[in-house]
Design an enzyme around this catalytic site. Structure first.
Site, PDB file in Angstrom:
ATOM      1  CD  GLU A  18       3.947  -7.979 -14.867  1.00  0.00           C
ATOM      2  OE1 GLU A  18       3.699  -7.773 -13.674  1.00  0.00           O
ATOM      3  OE2 GLU A  18       5.095  -7.946 -15.307  1.00  0.00           O
ATOM      4  CE  LYS A  69       8.147  -1.146 -10.377  1.00  0.00           C
ATOM      5  NZ  LYS A  69       8.350  -1.902 -11.628  1.00  0.00           N
ATOM      6  CD  GLU A 104      10.733 -10.468 -17.300  1.00  0.00           C
ATOM      7  OE1 GLU A 104      10.587 -11.204 -16.309  1.00  0.00           O
ATOM      8  OE2 GLU A 104      10.354  -9.272 -17.330  1.00  0.00           O
ATOM      9  NE  ARG A 147       4.315   1.838  -1.401  1.00  0.00           N
ATOM     10  CZ  ARG A 147       5.446   1.218  -1.040  1.00  0.00           C
ATOM     11  NH1 ARG A 147       6.515   1.350  -1.802  1.00  0.00           N
ATOM     12  NH2 ARG A 147       5.516   0.474   0.036  1.00  0.00           N
ATOM     13  CB  CYS A 185      -0.863   0.009   1.249  1.00  0.00           C
ATOM     14  SG  CYS A 185      -1.853  -1.467   1.428  1.00  0.00           S
ATOM     15  CG  ASN A 227       2.659  -0.895   3.172  1.00  0.00           C
ATOM     16  OD1 ASN A 227       2.055  -1.873   2.741  1.00  0.00           O
ATOM     17  ND2 ASN A 227       3.887  -0.597   2.810  1.00  0.00           N
ATOM     18  N   GLY A 228       1.215  -3.167   5.368  1.00  0.00           N
ATOM     19  CA  GLY A 228       1.831  -4.349   5.964  1.00  0.00           C
ATOM     20  C   GLY A 228       0.764  -5.355   6.387  1.00  0.00           C
ATOM     21  CD1 TRP A 231      -2.526  -4.902  -4.810  1.00  0.00           C
ATOM     22  CD2 TRP A 231      -2.044  -6.152  -3.030  1.00  0.00           C
ATOM     23  NE1 TRP A 231      -2.437  -6.197  -5.233  1.00  0.00           N
ATOM     24  CE2 TRP A 231      -2.146  -6.999  -4.167  1.00  0.00           C
ATOM     25  CE3 TRP A 231      -1.740  -6.736  -1.801  1.00  0.00           C
ATOM     26  CZ2 TRP A 231      -1.964  -8.371  -4.106  1.00  0.00           C
ATOM     27  CZ3 TRP A 231      -1.557  -8.116  -1.746  1.00  0.00           C
ATOM     28  CH2 TRP A 231      -1.679  -8.913  -2.875  1.00  0.00           C
ATOM     29  CG  HIS A 274       8.114 -34.632 -21.855  1.00  0.00           C
ATOM     30  ND1 HIS A 274       8.449 -35.958 -21.962  1.00  0.00           N
ATOM     31  CD2 HIS A 274       9.123 -33.943 -22.443  1.00  0.00           C
ATOM     32  CE1 HIS A 274       9.623 -36.074 -22.569  1.00  0.00           C
ATOM     33  NE2 HIS A 274      10.048 -34.871 -22.868  1.00  0.00           N
ATOM     34  CE  LYS A 321       7.423  -7.166 -17.260  1.00  0.00           C
ATOM     35  NZ  LYS A 321       8.311  -7.941 -16.476  1.00  0.00           N
TER      36      LYS A 321
HETATM   37  C1  AGP Z   1       7.651  -7.542 -12.720  1.00  0.00           C
HETATM   38  O1  AGP Z   1       7.071  -7.202 -13.972  1.00  0.00           O
HETATM   39  C2  AGP Z   1       6.630  -7.801 -11.681  1.00  0.00           C
HETATM   40  N1  AGP Z   1       5.797  -6.694 -11.538  1.00  0.00           N
HETATM   41  C3  AGP Z   1       7.144  -8.409 -10.405  1.00  0.00           C
HETATM   42  O2  AGP Z   1       7.367  -9.760 -10.714  1.00  0.00           O
HETATM   43  C4  AGP Z   1       8.446  -7.870  -9.769  1.00  0.00           C
HETATM   44  O3  AGP Z   1       9.548  -8.141 -10.599  1.00  0.00           O
HETATM   45  C5  AGP Z   1       8.654  -8.605  -8.431  1.00  0.00           C
HETATM   46  O4  AGP Z   1       7.571  -8.288  -7.598  1.00  0.00           O
HETATM   47  C6  AGP Z   1       9.966  -8.237  -7.731  1.00  0.00           C
HETATM   48  O5  AGP Z   1       9.945  -6.884  -7.369  1.00  0.00           O
HETATM   49  P1  AGP Z   1      11.325  -6.216  -6.835  1.00  0.00           P
HETATM   50  O6  AGP Z   1      12.292  -6.291  -7.984  1.00  0.00           O
HETATM   51  O7  AGP Z   1      10.960  -4.816  -6.469  1.00  0.00           O
HETATM   52  O8  AGP Z   1      11.801  -7.036  -5.669  1.00  0.00           O
END
Ligand code: AGP
Length: 608
Positions: free
Chosen positions: A488, A603, A481, A27, A2, A99-100, A75, A504, A485
């Site tokens: 998400e 984020k 990766e 966030r 958050c 936050n937490g 969040w 398989h 991308k």
């Molecule tokens: C990346 O596109 C994602 N949003 C997510 O996987 C991110 O890489 C992951 O949460 C790690 O975040 P950080 O690098 O801030 O630790």
């Protein structure tokens, strides 16, 4: 996950709170709210579900004059997305944002016989208990907050305003970050630096064992146990205001994709002297690097993929165990750590709680910690023995792009130096490796011209519900990766598979028209990869081929072909990443989705 903001000063606090929440929205954006003192020093609270823009509309209608308040963008962790569960939470004198995660909130409910709550959040429990302590201590904020900190188990960053203490804000934190500054308009506190950038060139990191009190032009720190005053030295805030703006781009993500050449230059240059990787800036000695006999990388998501790339390239060169672990798994494992084990947390935000916990575990086993982090002053950077900062600048879009490529470049520099120091790379091999790395910014710039074909691919993917990425060795990691991308930010269910693994089981899912994005950059296994492409083609999959321009393949094999410049396959991950980032970006755009703030995500994942 958050965002918290607090302000007390001489101008309208509601504007500062909203501006701050807009910069923190990445966030979390399930709901948001503010509590502020009005001109009669009465606390008003406005909150709503959805993005901060919804809150802004409500606040714009509010005519109160306010100089002090707190705000929160959520969040959801405990409790669904609803007005009732939106922060701030009120109990008696207490108005609280959090936050937490409070892990013992159920037992606290029982201990304090808390029955009728408005929300289903752990935060409201904290507010109720704090108010109880506040009234029991004759409305003493420091003593009551100190008592609360002893009751709570879990992670938190709390900001509080008390009804009877106008223009004062109190805060405490454990694991989850808080930074604060004094500016010419007043004092500000925030979950991270992005909200402070417009107001000051220096900031304080709120320590875990302290209570911070903000008054209009004063910030005071108190030891959370004995309540004695603490003096802190501010840090320099070296991010410019415009670095967090869009600079004319339609979205942060596309801006950050195009910033990668500069981000890589800014990350590589300070760590090369005459083409030899150098980490004297971080006080990392050659003797220390040479002594390492086991490397364990811990990270999440895209940062983990960066670690996997480095493992894939350097395990065969350095010939010591180099392993990348999912941080949320590693933190509950019993890692094999010796006195010469180096644990490398990788994190853009430096606040990912699973990576922080893995760092703490590794430390408890006696490992040396060398982190690779983008955000200065972040928790991971502070808790490490050494930290190599990537110089990507603020990364605002939830989908990580420039942070990924600079993380890989940093690991390439570090591991190539270790390989040389262990006589696993000659000086010429080291210099040639570094020289190729120095060419990457230009290679990435050249790759941007692929956007025309990629926009066509996006139009094709727009109507698809499922997609596969396949590749072998490093191209399999690029597939992981690329799949992350795409899924998400476009919400297309995308799986990544080691190309040889498809037959398989998973190949049962390949039906007519299903898009399969195949990555082929390693000549040593190109024929094998192309055979796997033939297998899915035989089942009428729609092939999208990302391939080295020099490789041969049947012209009718693919519906789309995206060529990449001929390059040492160990570096192919860089242009390939640009292509998979752009595929995700343009597909999300085609679907009319929120590229920068995709649903359910945030984020910085600061909760388990
Ligand atoms: C990346 O596109 C994602 N949003 C997510 O996987 C991110 O890489 C992951 O949460 C790690 O975040 P950080 O690098 O801030 O630790």
């Amino acid at each position: 996950m958050c965002g918290i903001i607090g302000f007390t000063g001489n101008i309208d606090s509601k504007r500062i709170l909203i501006d701050g929440l807009e910069s923190l929205e990445y966030r979390g954006y399930d709901s948001s709210g503010v509590s502020f003192f009005n001109e009669k020093n009465k606390v008003e609270t406005i909150k709503c579900v959805g993005k901060v823009e919804n809150l802004k509309k409500l606040i714009d209608k509010n005519l109160s004059i306010s100089n002090c308040g707190i705000g929160h963008t959520r969040w959801a962790t405990h409790g669904n997305v609803s007005i009732e569960n939106a922060h701030p939470h009120k109990s008696g004198f207490v108005n609280l944002v959090h936050n937490g995660i409070i892990e013992n909130y159920i037992s606290l409910k029982d201990k304090y016989d808390i029955k009728n709550t408005i929300s289903s959040t752990d935060t409201e429990i904290a507010a109720i208990i704090l108010n109880k302590f506040y009234t029991e201590t004759n409305n003493d904020p420091l003593v009551s907050i100190s008592r609360l900190s002893k009751e709570i188990k879990g992670t938190y960053a709390f900001c509080v305003i008390f009804d009877d203490r106008p223009n004062e804000i109190f805060a405490i934190r454990k694991v989850n970050p808080l930074v604060s500054t004094i500016s010419n308009i007043g004092s500000i506190i925030s979950s991270d630096l992005t909200a402070l950038i417009p107001y000051s060139k220096e900031y304080y990191i709120v320590p875990e064992d302290s209570i911070i009190k903000l008054e209009q032009y004063k910030i005071k720190f108190y030891n959370i146990n004995n309540l004695e005053r603490i003096n802190l030295t501010p840090c320099e805030l070296n991010w410019s205001n415009d670095s967090t703006m869009k600079d004319g781009y339609p979205h942060y993500m596309i801006k950050e994709i195009y910033e990668q050449p500069k981000a890589l230059e800014n990350t590589i240059r300070p760590h090369l002297k005459n083409h030899i990787p150098d980490f004297s800036l971080e006080n990392i000695t050659d003797e220390f690097l040479k002594s390492i006999d086991n490397i364990q990388i811990v990270a999440c998501g895209t940062a983990l993929h960066a670690g996997l790339v480095a493992c894939n390239v350097f395990s065969p060169i350095i010939k010591i165990p180099i392993t990348a672990y999912v941080a949320s798994e590693y933190r509950y494992s019993e890692p094999l750590i010796t006195k010469n084990t180096l644990v490398i947390p990788i994190s853009q935000s430096g606040e990912t709680v699973d990576t922080i916990a893995s760092l703490s575990l590794a430390k408890s086993y006696g490992a040396k910690i060398l982190s690779v982090v983008n955000v200065r002053s972040s928790t991971i950077s502070r808790e490490s023995d050494f930290c190599i900062f990537t110089n990507a600048g603020p990364e605002i879009a939830v989908a990580s792009t420039k942070a990924y490529t600079v993380q890989i470049a940093t690991l390439f520099l570090l591991f190539s130096k270790i390989a040389y120091l262990k006589n696993m790379m000659t000086i010429d091999e080291l210099i040639n490796f570094s020289k190729t790395l120095e060419l990457i910014p230009q290679i990435i710039t050249d790759t941007f011209s692929s956007d025309k074909i990629i926009k066509e691919i996006a139009k094709f993917l727009k109507f698809k519900n499922d997609c596969f990425y396949i590749g072998r060795l490093q191209d399999y990691i690029s597939s992981l990766e690329g799949a992350l991308k795409l899924k998400e930010i476009s919400y297309i269910h995308t799986d990544a598979y080691a190309a040889g693994e498809l037959k398989h089981g998973t190949i049962a899912l390949i039906t007519q028209g299903i898009p399969v994005i195949a990555i082929d950059t390693n000549i040593n296994i190109s024929s094998k990869l192309l055979s796997n492409v033939e297998e899915v083609k035989a089942r009428e999959a729609a092939i999208i081929l990302i391939i080295n321009e020099k490789f041969e393949y049947k012209k009718d094999l693919a519906k789309f072909v995206v060529p990449i410049k001929d390059i040492d396959y160990r570096f192919a991950v860089f242009p390939v990443s640009i292509i998979t980032q752009l595929i995700a970006y343009y597909t999300s755009l085609e679907k009319g989705l929120d590229v920068d703030k995709p649903r359910n995500l945030a984020k910085s994942v600061t909760v388990e």
